[in-house]
Write a protein that holds these residues in place. Structure first.
Motif, PDB file in Angstrom:
ATOM      1  N   GLN A  92       0.853  -1.190   0.000  1.00 25.57           N
ATOM      2  CA  GLN A  92       0.000   0.000   0.000  1.00 25.57           C
ATOM      3  C   GLN A  92       0.885   1.235   0.000  1.00 25.57           C
ATOM      4  O   GLN A  92       1.734   1.400   0.869  1.00 25.57           O
ATOM      5  CB  GLN A  92      -0.915   0.010   1.221  1.00 25.57           C
ATOM      6  CG  GLN A  92      -1.804   1.247   1.306  1.00 25.57           C
ATOM      7  CD  GLN A  92      -2.648   1.239   2.553  1.00 25.57           C
ATOM      8  OE1 GLN A  92      -3.218   0.225   2.921  1.00 25.57           O
ATOM      9  NE2 GLN A  92      -2.730   2.365   3.222  1.00 25.57           N
ATOM     10  N   GLN A  96      -5.009   4.680  -0.737  1.00 27.64           N
ATOM     11  CA  GLN A  96      -5.433   3.584   0.116  1.00 27.64           C
ATOM     12  C   GLN A  96      -5.506   2.255  -0.612  1.00 27.64           C
ATOM     13  O   GLN A  96      -5.754   1.232  -0.001  1.00 27.64           O
ATOM     14  CB  GLN A  96      -6.800   3.913   0.711  1.00 27.64           C
ATOM     15  CG  GLN A  96      -6.772   5.072   1.698  1.00 27.64           C
ATOM     16  CD  GLN A  96      -8.059   5.179   2.468  1.00 27.64           C
ATOM     17  OE1 GLN A  96      -8.782   4.205   2.670  1.00 27.64           O
ATOM     18  NE2 GLN A  96      -8.384   6.389   2.898  1.00 27.64           N
ATOM     19  N   LYS A  97      -5.268   2.244  -1.919  1.00 28.91           N
ATOM     20  CA  LYS A  97      -5.418   1.017  -2.672  1.00 28.91           C
ATOM     21  C   LYS A  97      -4.256   0.082  -2.423  1.00 28.91           C
ATOM     22  O   LYS A  97      -3.116   0.492  -2.218  1.00 28.91           O
ATOM     23  CB  LYS A  97      -5.497   1.342  -4.170  1.00 28.91           C
ATOM     24  CG  LYS A  97      -6.711   2.174  -4.551  1.00 28.91           C
ATOM     25  CD  LYS A  97      -6.791   2.407  -6.030  1.00 28.91           C
ATOM     26  CE  LYS A  97      -5.714   3.314  -6.519  1.00 28.91           C
ATOM     27  NZ  LYS A  97      -5.903   3.678  -7.940  1.00 28.91           N
TER      28      LYS A  97
ATOM     29  N   SER B  25     -19.664  -5.491   6.160  1.00 32.73           N
ATOM     30  CA  SER B  25     -18.728  -5.571   7.271  1.00 32.73           C
ATOM     31  C   SER B  25     -19.578  -5.841   8.515  1.00 32.73           C
ATOM     32  O   SER B  25     -20.441  -5.056   8.870  1.00 32.73           O
ATOM     33  CB  SER B  25     -17.942  -4.258   7.402  1.00 32.73           C
ATOM     34  OG  SER B  25     -18.816  -3.149   7.532  1.00 32.73           O
ATOM     35  N   ALA B  30     -16.942   0.808   7.828  1.00 33.54           N
ATOM     36  CA  ALA B  30     -15.939   1.071   6.809  1.00 33.54           C
ATOM     37  C   ALA B  30     -16.458   2.116   5.836  1.00 33.54           C
ATOM     38  O   ALA B  30     -17.457   1.892   5.155  1.00 33.54           O
ATOM     39  CB  ALA B  30     -15.591  -0.207   6.051  1.00 33.54           C
ATOM     40  N   THR B  49     -13.130   1.420  -6.135  1.00 28.97           N
ATOM     41  CA  THR B  49     -13.150   1.772  -4.726  1.00 28.97           C
ATOM     42  C   THR B  49     -14.518   2.342  -4.410  1.00 28.97           C
ATOM     43  O   THR B  49     -14.959   3.307  -5.063  1.00 28.97           O
ATOM     44  CB  THR B  49     -12.059   2.798  -4.406  1.00 28.97           C
ATOM     45  OG1 THR B  49     -10.791   2.255  -4.772  1.00 28.97           O
ATOM     46  CG2 THR B  49     -12.058   3.155  -2.935  1.00 28.97           C
ATOM     47  N   SER B  95     -13.579  -6.211  -0.296  1.00 26.60           N
ATOM     48  CA  SER B  95     -12.768  -6.048   0.907  1.00 26.60           C
ATOM     49  C   SER B  95     -13.148  -4.745   1.588  1.00 26.60           C
ATOM     50  O   SER B  95     -13.703  -3.840   0.971  1.00 26.60           O
ATOM     51  CB  SER B  95     -11.277  -6.059   0.567  1.00 26.60           C
ATOM     52  OG  SER B  95     -10.943  -4.930  -0.216  1.00 26.60           O
ATOM     53  N   ARG B  97     -11.904  -1.976   4.964  1.00 27.12           N
ATOM     54  CA  ARG B  97     -10.876  -1.593   5.926  1.00 27.12           C
ATOM     55  C   ARG B  97     -11.545  -0.999   7.158  1.00 27.12           C
ATOM     56  O   ARG B  97     -12.286  -0.023   7.042  1.00 27.12           O
ATOM     57  CB  ARG B  97      -9.933  -0.571   5.303  1.00 27.12           C
ATOM     58  CG  ARG B  97      -8.888  -0.016   6.266  1.00 27.12           C
ATOM     59  CD  ARG B  97      -7.980   0.983   5.594  1.00 27.12           C
ATOM     60  NE  ARG B  97      -7.025   0.334   4.718  1.00 27.12           N
ATOM     61  CZ  ARG B  97      -6.965   0.516   3.410  1.00 27.12           C
ATOM     62  NH1 ARG B  97      -7.828   1.338   2.825  1.00 27.12           N
ATOM     63  NH2 ARG B  97      -6.061  -0.094   2.682  1.00 27.12           N
ATOM     64  N   GLU B 105      -4.641   0.908   8.155  1.00 33.48           N
ATOM     65  CA  GLU B 105      -5.520  -0.130   8.641  1.00 33.48           C
ATOM     66  C   GLU B 105      -5.407  -1.355   7.753  1.00 33.48           C
ATOM     67  O   GLU B 105      -5.161  -1.268   6.570  1.00 33.48           O
ATOM     68  CB  GLU B 105      -6.978   0.370   8.643  1.00 33.48           C
ATOM     69  CG  GLU B 105      -7.229   1.592   9.501  1.00 33.48           C
ATOM     70  CD  GLU B 105      -7.188   1.283  10.974  1.00 33.48           C
ATOM     71  OE1 GLU B 105      -7.135   2.216  11.775  1.00 33.48           O
ATOM     72  OE2 GLU B 105      -7.197   0.084  11.316  1.00 33.48           O
ATOM     73  N   LYS B 106      -5.624  -2.510   8.362  1.00 39.28           N
ATOM     74  CA  LYS B 106      -5.567  -3.760   7.617  1.00 39.28           C
ATOM     75  C   LYS B 106      -6.813  -3.892   6.746  1.00 39.28           C
ATOM     76  O   LYS B 106      -7.877  -3.408   7.083  1.00 39.28           O
ATOM     77  CB  LYS B 106      -5.490  -4.922   8.594  1.00 39.28           C
ATOM     78  CG  LYS B 106      -4.303  -4.849   9.529  1.00 39.28           C
ATOM     79  CD  LYS B 106      -4.406  -5.890  10.634  1.00 39.28           C
ATOM     80  CE  LYS B 106      -3.284  -5.700  11.647  1.00 39.28           C
ATOM     81  NZ  LYS B 106      -3.431  -6.623  12.793  1.00 39.28           N
ATOM     82  N   LEU B 107      -6.652  -4.597   5.638  1.00 39.78           N
ATOM     83  CA  LEU B 107      -7.746  -4.815   4.703  1.00 39.78           C
ATOM     84  C   LEU B 107      -8.223  -6.251   4.847  1.00 39.78           C
ATOM     85  O   LEU B 107      -7.426  -7.184   4.774  1.00 39.78           O
ATOM     86  CB  LEU B 107      -7.256  -4.550   3.292  1.00 39.78           C
ATOM     87  CG  LEU B 107      -8.294  -4.321   2.207  1.00 39.78           C
ATOM     88  CD1 LEU B 107      -9.130  -3.103   2.496  1.00 39.78           C
ATOM     89  CD2 LEU B 107      -7.610  -4.163   0.856  1.00 39.78           C
TER      90      LEU B 107
END
Lengths: 110, 118
Positions: A92, A96-97, B25, B30, B49, B95, B97, B105-107
Motif C-alpha cells: 500500500q 489507500q489502494k 462488514s 468502513a 473503490t 474487501s 478496511r 488499517e488492515k484490509l
C-alpha cells in the motif's frame, strides 16, 4: 502504475520443510501485507507490516518489511499440509489502494 | 478479527441478466470498500473503490455502467453486474478496511462470489 514482483510463482516441498517467498517493487510502499488464499475463498490476512525493517511473526510465519521499503519476505517454518494454498503479498502506497503480487502457489508432499 | 460477509458465494445466470453481489462488514464500520476481480490462477485486480455516500472510483478500463457500485451505509456495499455476458464470468471479491479514513488499517476480504454467465 505500481507493480509487485512476487517469487517464486510456485513451490513444491516436503512436509516439514521451511518455505521462503518474497516480493519486490520499483516503488516505495508504506505498508506490506501478506495473505493466504484457499481455492474458492477470499484472501485471509496473515501478517501486516507498517515500518521499514519491521520483523513480525505469527506462529510459524515470519515476515519482514525491507529497509528500502521496496521489498518484503515471508517465511514459513516446518510446513504442514494445511499450509497449502496461494500466498499473496500486497503493498500500500500513498493512496489507500492495495497492489497485489502475482501469488506463490505452495504445494506440500506428505 | 474483523469479518466481511459476501453474498452470494456462487451464482449462475443467463446472458443478459443482472446480478447483485453484497458485501457487508459485520463487526466494524468502513467508509471505504474495494471490489476485486480474479481470473483462475491469477492475482486480484482492483476494479473500483466504493465510498460511502459518494460515487465509486473506478480503475482504468473498468466500465462504470457495467459494474454498478452502491455504498449506501458504513457496513454495506453492493456490486451489480448489469447485462451480464459470458466474459463477465469470474471470481469477484470485496474487501473493507476497519476505521473511518485511516491509511494504516488492515484490509479484510469477503469469501468471494463465483459468477458464471451462461
Amino acid at each position: 502504475g505500481q507493480q509487485l514482483n512476487q517469487s517464486p510463482q510456485s513451490m513444491f516441498i516436503q512436509e516439514g520443510e521451511d518455505v521462503s517467498m518474497n516480493c519486490t517493487s520499483s516503488s516505495i510502499f508504506n505498508t506490506w501485507l501478506w495473505y493466504k488464499q484457499d481455492p474458492g475463498e477470499g484472501p485471509v490476512l496473515l501478517i501486516a507490516l507498517y515500518k521499514a525493517g519491521e520483523l513480525t511473526s505469527n506462529g510459524r510465519l515470519t515476515a519482514q518489511f525491507g529497509i528500502t521499503r521496496k521489498d518484503s519476505f515471508l517465511n514459513i517454518s516446518a510446513s504442514i499440509p494445511s499450509d497449502v494454498g496461494i500466498y499473496f503479498c500486497a503493498g500500500q502506497g500513498g493512496a489507500q489502494k492495495l497492489v497485489f503480487g502475482q501469488g506463490t502457489r505452495l504445494t506440500i508432499n506428505p | 478479527g474483523a469479518v466481511v460477509s459476501q453474498h452470494p458465494s456462487r451464482v449462475i445466470c443467463k446472458s443478459g441478466t443482472s446480478v447483485k453481489i453484497e458485501c457487508r462488514s459485520l463487526d466494524f464500520q468502513a467508509t471505504t470498500m474495494f471490489w476485486y476481480r480474479q481470473f483462475p490462477k491469477q492475482s486480484l485486480m482492483l476494479m473500483a473503490t466504493s465510498n460511502e455516500g459518494s460515487k465509486a472510483t473506478y480503475e482504468q478500463g473498468v466500465e462504470k455502467d457495467k459494474f454498478l457500485i452502491n455504498h449506501a451505509s458504513l457496513t454495506l456495499s453492493t456490486l451489480t453486474v448489469t447485462s451480464a455476458h459470458p466474459e463477465d464470468s469470474s471470481f469477484y471479491i470485496c474487501s473493507a478496511r476497519p476505521g473511518l479514513g485511516g491509511t494504516n488499517e488492515k484490509l479484510f476480504f469477503g469469501s468471494g462470489t463465483q459468477l458464471s454467465v451462461l
